[in-house]
Scaffold this active site. Sequence first.
Site, PDB file in Angstrom:
ATOM      1  N   LYS A 167       0.828  -1.206   0.000  1.00 25.37           N
ATOM      2  CA  LYS A 167       0.000   0.000   0.000  1.00 25.37           C
ATOM      3  C   LYS A 167       0.863   1.257   0.000  1.00 25.37           C
ATOM      4  CE  LYS A 167      -3.597   0.000   2.739  1.00 25.37           C
ATOM      5  NZ  LYS A 167      -4.798  -0.029   1.865  1.00 25.37           N
ATOM      6  N   ARG A 203      -3.849   2.787   8.495  1.00 27.80           N
ATOM      7  CA  ARG A 203      -4.093   1.502   7.838  1.00 27.80           C
ATOM      8  C   ARG A 203      -2.825   0.666   7.796  1.00 27.80           C
ATOM      9  NH1 ARG A 203      -8.698   2.096   4.035  1.00 27.80           N
ATOM     10  NH2 ARG A 203      -9.324   4.272   3.904  1.00 27.80           N
ATOM     11  N   GLY A 239      -8.319  -7.295   4.425  1.00 31.19           N
ATOM     12  CA  GLY A 239      -9.197  -7.422   5.583  1.00 31.19           C
ATOM     13  C   GLY A 239      -8.616  -8.147   6.770  1.00 31.19           C
ATOM     14  N   MET A 298      -5.877  -7.356   8.632  1.00 30.85           N
ATOM     15  CA  MET A 298      -5.359  -6.505   9.692  1.00 30.85           C
ATOM     16  C   MET A 298      -6.285  -5.306   9.904  1.00 30.85           C
ATOM     17  SD  MET A 298      -1.254  -6.790   9.038  1.00 30.85           S
ATOM     18  CE  MET A 298      -1.376  -6.662   7.255  1.00 30.85           C
ATOM     19  N   ARG A 329      -3.319  -1.721  -6.278  1.00 33.74           N
ATOM     20  CA  ARG A 329      -2.513  -2.930  -6.072  1.00 33.74           C
ATOM     21  C   ARG A 329      -2.897  -3.937  -7.147  1.00 33.74           C
ATOM     22  NH1 ARG A 329      -5.503  -4.775  -0.436  1.00 33.74           N
ATOM     23  NH2 ARG A 329      -7.582  -5.085  -1.304  1.00 33.74           N
ATOM     24  N   HIS A 336     -16.092  -8.737   1.329  1.00 32.02           N
ATOM     25  CA  HIS A 336     -15.049  -9.575   1.910  1.00 32.02           C
ATOM     26  C   HIS A 336     -15.176 -11.010   1.405  1.00 32.02           C
ATOM     27  CE1 HIS A 336     -13.445 -12.299   5.065  1.00 32.02           C
ATOM     28  NE2 HIS A 336     -12.469 -11.419   5.098  1.00 32.02           N
ATOM     29  N   ARG A 356       2.806 -47.466  -9.363  1.00 30.24           N
ATOM     30  CA  ARG A 356       2.928 -48.265  -8.137  1.00 30.24           C
ATOM     31  C   ARG A 356       2.136 -49.553  -8.314  1.00 30.24           C
ATOM     32  NH1 ARG A 356       1.720 -42.561  -5.424  1.00 30.24           N
ATOM     33  NH2 ARG A 356       0.331 -42.665  -7.209  1.00 30.24           N
ATOM     34  N   ARG A 366       7.450 -49.145 -10.659  1.00 30.34           N
ATOM     35  CA  ARG A 366       8.095 -49.557  -9.409  1.00 30.34           C
ATOM     36  C   ARG A 366       7.651 -50.972  -9.051  1.00 30.34           C
ATOM     37  NH1 ARG A 366       6.680 -46.329  -4.011  1.00 30.34           N
ATOM     38  NH2 ARG A 366       4.821 -47.628  -4.154  1.00 30.34           N
ATOM     39  N   GLU A 392      15.291 -43.321  -1.623  1.00 27.45           N
ATOM     40  CA  GLU A 392      14.310 -42.903  -0.623  1.00 27.45           C
ATOM     41  C   GLU A 392      14.772 -43.138   0.812  1.00 27.45           C
ATOM     42  OE1 GLU A 392      10.719 -45.220  -1.341  1.00 27.45           O
ATOM     43  OE2 GLU A 392      11.945 -46.750  -2.324  1.00 27.45           O
ATOM     44  N   SER A 407      15.278 -42.193  -9.058  1.00 27.13           N
ATOM     45  CA  SER A 407      14.087 -41.381  -8.820  1.00 27.13           C
ATOM     46  C   SER A 407      13.958 -41.194  -7.316  1.00 27.13           C
ATOM     47  CB  SER A 407      12.834 -42.067  -9.376  1.00 27.13           C
ATOM     48  OG  SER A 407      11.703 -41.246  -9.179  1.00 27.13           O
ATOM     49  N   GLY A 457      12.396 -40.730  -3.998  1.00 24.42           N
ATOM     50  CA  GLY A 457      11.101 -40.928  -3.334  1.00 24.42           C
ATOM     51  C   GLY A 457      11.088 -40.105  -2.060  1.00 24.42           C
ATOM     52  N   THR A 458      10.684 -38.848  -2.187  1.00 25.86           N
ATOM     53  CA  THR A 458      10.871 -37.918  -1.070  1.00 25.86           C
ATOM     54  C   THR A 458       9.865 -38.118   0.062  1.00 25.86           C
ATOM     55  OG1 THR A 458       9.641 -36.290  -2.397  1.00 25.86           O
ATOM     56  CG2 THR A 458      12.039 -36.133  -2.392  1.00 25.86           C
ATOM     57  N   ASN A 459       8.812 -38.894  -0.157  1.00 23.98           N
ATOM     58  CA  ASN A 459       7.918 -39.185   0.967  1.00 23.98           C
ATOM     59  C   ASN A 459       8.668 -39.984   2.026  1.00 23.98           C
ATOM     60  OD1 ASN A 459       5.949 -37.991  -0.593  1.00 23.98           O
ATOM     61  ND2 ASN A 459       4.992 -39.899  -1.211  1.00 23.98           N
ATOM     62  N   CYS A 489       9.608 -38.529  -7.590  1.00 30.71           N
ATOM     63  CA  CYS A 489       8.242 -39.029  -7.761  1.00 30.71           C
ATOM     64  C   CYS A 489       7.442 -38.999  -6.463  1.00 30.71           C
ATOM     65  CB  CYS A 489       8.246 -40.444  -8.339  1.00 30.71           C
ATOM     66  SG  CYS A 489       9.175 -41.631  -7.353  1.00 30.71           S
ATOM     67  N   TYR A 537      13.532 -34.598 -14.446  1.00 30.05           N
ATOM     68  CA  TYR A 537      12.075 -34.554 -14.509  1.00 30.05           C
ATOM     69  C   TYR A 537      11.481 -34.622 -13.117  1.00 30.05           C
ATOM     70  CZ  TYR A 537      12.012 -39.623 -13.681  1.00 30.05           C
ATOM     71  OH  TYR A 537      12.177 -40.869 -13.119  1.00 30.05           O
TER      72      TYR A 537
END
Length: 886
Positions: A26, A96, A105, A107, A352, A468, A574, A630, A758, A777, A779-781, A844, A864
């Site tokens: 603002k 403001r 809205g 704050m 804005r 709002h 899977r 897999r 993984e 690949s 496996g980040t889980n 993946c 990828y």
Amino acid sequence: MTKWIYSFGDGAAEGEAAMKNLLGGKGANLAEMCSLDLPVPPGFTITTEVCTHYYANGETFPGELNDQVEAALARVSEIAGAEFGGGENPLLVSVRSGGRASMPGMMDTVLNLGLNDVTVEALAQRMGDKRFAYDSYRRFIQMYSDVVLGVSHDHFEDILESFKEDNGHLLDTDLSADEWQSVVALFKERVADESDAPFPQAPKDQLWGAISAVFSSWMNRRAVTYRRLHNIPESWGTAVNVQAMVFGNMGDTSATGVAFTRNPSTGEKEFYGEFLVNAQGEDVVAGIRTPQNITEKARMNAMSDMPSLEKLMPGVFSDLTEIYEKLEGHYRDMQDIEFTVQDGKLWMLQTRAGKRTAKAALRIAVEMVEEGLLGPAEAVMRIDPESLDQLLHPTLDPEAPRELLTIGLPASPGAAVGEIVFDPDSAEQLKSQGKSVILVRIETSPEDIHGMHAAAGILTSRGGMTSHAAVVARGMGRPCVSGAGALKIDYRKKTLSVMGKTLNAGDTITLDGSAGQVLIGKVTMRQPELSGDFGKLMHWADDVRRLGIRANADTPADAKAAREFGAEGIGLCRTEHMFFDAERIVAVREMILASNEAGRRKALDKLLPMQRADFTAIFENMSGLPVTIRLLDPPLHEFLPKTDEDIAAVAEVMEISAEDLKVRSEELHEFNPMLGHRGCRLAITYPEITEMQARAILEASIDAATASGAPVTPEIMIPLVTSKAEFDFLAERIHKVAREIEAERDVKLDFTIGTMIELPRACLKADEIAESAEFFSFGTNDLTQTCFGISRDDAGTFLTEYVAKGLLPIDPFVAIDQEGVGELMKIGVERGQKSRPDIKLGICGEHAGEPGSIHFCNEIGLDYVSCSPFRVPIARLAAAQAASKT
């Protein structure tokens, strides 16, 4: 001495638009509009650095701030020709918030500050309008008491409604000057009763109270919730803007409004907005009075009998049109502007980048390229990838029968079905139970933000297209019907009624936010179609990005959807997910529970044709694109029979007693299945499982290539390896099966074998594993689970607290933890490439569809990402933006 304040006004400014981090959006834009020589009331901005100091020093201000405020206030007084705190022409100001990211809205705001029992009379004398002066004073008392003194605005609403009823008035505008004076006296009495102190009369005390309150509102519940939902860092803080008041409530030649330079719902190039005559700015967004349309075209489309600004104040409309065109051309983006008309003169209070729906954002970006305002690469950067999610889900089937309940304003497009709830807490609670809900309110307020986020859609009986509810719903991508004025909502009874029909909490309704319709019951949905503006933008994104985009797909239907969304292959299929079908689960359980190899092979012979048929269909759907499959990786407990009925069914097939089967099942029980007998460990123990799957995959590749004429090169992925020895043991079994098939079919097979990275040890030993593996690949889980030592299934009970208390910036299962998990990934990439420079690298896990994580994957050189089919377009756009920033 540190500069804590930047002034603006009279065509000059110390700040500019580029200083958004310091001045907030603002403040930076007010300064920019001044420099553009637009009519902006004078004022000054207290920087975000003061907010940082305020919270770092026990909610106290820097020592030099008071003198800088005094100097800035004196300059405002000089420009305005008014005196703060007294005199014949008293200066009134607004106070403001203004963070660097728009938080509409969330704050606090205070208007008409500087009024007291003395200055109100001076204002009345100066303006020649006692009614206006006391109307402004009562507004100030109500707002200041709510924001600064903690006396809820409900107290004042009750007083005002009772006063109008007692005196036979329907509207606020019906009250006379003397009546407003009486209301002011009642308001002050209530403040004294509730706060044990009279309403403050010293304007400078009022000013510092308001400044402190606005800084404090950075940490109120709704602001904290909004920041969490929109990933806005707490450390950014807010600025505070103090600005000379201009008045839209001075009679029929005054007005206030909110407008967008293009339609924020559709993106159409049309001036779009609403205004109120004889009102102040908060009245428009509060939804208390139904606003009027700015343009005559919009008025006719809305079939309103209230005059448009274009007809009512043609000179003001002409000036406003010239200004909005100038602002959009200057910022090269759709603008959200606020303005006030005081006695026929136009004043600009804010500009804005306007919040918009995903559909509107696409259209605006594409048309601005066609208009020459943007280049294609810039247009790609203008779209929030996450916002595309709004376009990738079903809408109402136009052919489906509809039972119309009522009509309101089409405030935010899209469709939603859910149970009626009447308060935000219930919405949040039911959402946590997996239910879809529609939040029904007379009007929403910032306090409802958590319920609006939980709801599938929002319905209000009051409020316009810039209320709002409308603005927040569009920003969240929630369908919204606002201003459904025929609805009678009873919070106490938890009912909504219209035209003799009454619905209760828990009843199901459907919202069509694009048409403004509220429908009884559940209406059939239609699948999205991606074309037009979407297709153009995706084409531009594909031209820019480096990362390939694949999809996680476990069935032929998933593979088909992935192709439709633009996936360039399958990065994770899977195989265990194919086994939950009722016809297959018994054979899978038979295989798992078999006590010897002969029993397992008997069950595997049943599964082989099922797997081969699935893989054939997937390969055919992908038409020669890469497919990574897999091998089996089930935590065994997911497949074990649990009910007596399931145990009996498997026992009958295996020709053993149910009791013997129960004993065998108990032998397989694990205390921690996620770290137990799964992945490559299961295959090493029972190599015949890998042999069956390898045969199914490779035979399917032959069949699909024969049927489609397109070559098929499957990528076989071994899960959960920690060492080269594990990988080699199973890779040799796969190659053995391949040699057998080549001999049987008289063909030469083309396939690759790689692994899921993984586990932390796999990252550390990636150089050795890459000597054999042809691709990695991530496996980040599981990599996140094992890096943090926490279970994803159980972490929800405490990770939210970690994020809320600032111990983690974001849930590591939502976005990659770059400092820990990310560091392991970097090690895996560097060491894998050391042994095999051309190794193919991908990801993946669920993170592969999260824009911030995609940026990280681009940064560390992955080839990828592979995400769920519905997130493929999001990933395509995020990958393009990542490439543009490198």
